[in-house]
Design a protein around this motif. Structure first.
Motif, PDB file in Angstrom:
ATOM      1  N   ILE A   1       0.873  -1.170   0.000  1.00  0.00           N
ATOM      2  CA  ILE A   1       0.000   0.000   0.000  1.00  0.00           C
ATOM      3  C   ILE A   1       0.913   1.223   0.000  1.00  0.00           C
ATOM      4  O   ILE A   1       1.673   1.436   0.948  1.00  0.00           O
ATOM      5  N   LEU A   2       0.841   1.982  -1.102  1.00  0.00           N
ATOM      6  CA  LEU A   2       1.719   3.140  -1.252  1.00  0.00           C
ATOM      7  C   LEU A   2       0.926   4.399  -1.601  1.00  0.00           C
ATOM      8  O   LEU A   2       0.263   4.429  -2.640  1.00  0.00           O
ATOM      9  N   PRO A   3       1.008   5.425  -0.769  1.00  0.00           N
ATOM     10  CA  PRO A   3       0.533   6.732  -1.213  1.00  0.00           C
ATOM     11  C   PRO A   3       1.636   7.358  -2.086  1.00  0.00           C
ATOM     12  O   PRO A   3       2.809   7.322  -1.724  1.00  0.00           O
ATOM     13  N   PHE A   4       1.254   7.867  -3.246  1.00  0.00           N
ATOM     14  CA  PHE A   4       2.206   8.473  -4.174  1.00  0.00           C
ATOM     15  C   PHE A   4       1.980   9.970  -4.255  1.00  0.00           C
ATOM     16  O   PHE A   4       0.844  10.430  -4.345  1.00  0.00           O
ATOM     17  N   LEU A   5       3.067  10.721  -4.274  1.00  0.00           N
ATOM     18  CA  LEU A   5       3.043  12.142  -4.547  1.00  0.00           C
ATOM     19  C   LEU A   5       3.434  12.314  -6.014  1.00  0.00           C
ATOM     20  O   LEU A   5       4.548  11.964  -6.412  1.00  0.00           O
ATOM     21  N   TYR A   6       2.495  12.790  -6.809  1.00  0.00           N
ATOM     22  CA  TYR A   6       2.752  13.062  -8.218  1.00  0.00           C
ATOM     23  C   TYR A   6       3.210  14.511  -8.333  1.00  0.00           C
ATOM     24  O   TYR A   6       2.595  15.411  -7.755  1.00  0.00           O
ATOM     25  N   TYR A   7       4.299  14.734  -9.075  1.00  0.00           N
ATOM     26  CA  TYR A   7       4.789  16.093  -9.256  1.00  0.00           C
ATOM     27  C   TYR A   7       5.345  16.250 -10.662  1.00  0.00           C
ATOM     28  O   TYR A   7       5.779  15.279 -11.285  1.00  0.00           O
ATOM     29  N   GLY A   8       5.301  17.461 -11.144  1.00  0.00           N
ATOM     30  CA  GLY A   8       5.687  17.693 -12.526  1.00  0.00           C
ATOM     31  C   GLY A   8       4.721  16.976 -13.451  1.00  0.00           C
ATOM     32  O   GLY A   8       3.624  16.580 -13.057  1.00  0.00           O
TER      33      GLY A   8
END
Length: 126
Positions: free
Chosen positions: A35-42
């Protein structure tokens, strides 16, 4: 879109590792859930830090010693660990990335084993 976004992902599967030579064969099987929360950037990057849960880890060994075949099986308790992942997203349907993983396996009898790994992966989404 260059704004930051936060999304979560869950994966489940089966993992098997094998080590084999002329006198020994070892298999290590487990059923991981990440279970991974991802931070999307760019426009095409994401970074995730999450938890890993491995159910039913079992190591099976088959050895030949003095012309005798010796088979052993070690059962481990379910294990939790950490996973860190970076992905470069090519389009909305594929990515390439790197995953680092650390988890402790505790056998029913004996000492724990710490497993740390780094891997490169290619993913396709549909």
């Amino acid at each position: 879109n260059s704004a930051f976004q936060l999304k979560a992902e869950m994966t489940v599967g089966m993992q098997q590792s094998r080590l084999e030579n002329a006198s020994e064969k070892s298999d290590f099987t487990r059923f991981p859930m990440h279970i991974l929360p991802f931070l999307y950037y760019g426009d095409n990057h994401r970074l995730g830090l999450g938890l890993s849960y491995h159910a039913s880890p079992v190591k099976s060994q088959k050895m030949v010693q003095n012309n005798a075949i010796i088979e052993t099986e070690t059962t481990y308790t379910d294990a939790t660990g950490l996973v860190l992942q970076y992905d470069l997203i090519g389009d909305n349907q594929s990515s390439i990335g790197m995953r680092m993983h650390s988890i402790d396996y505790v056998p029913e009898v004996g000492e724990k084993i710490t497993v740390e790994s780094v891997g490169v992966h290619v993913s396709f989404y549909y």
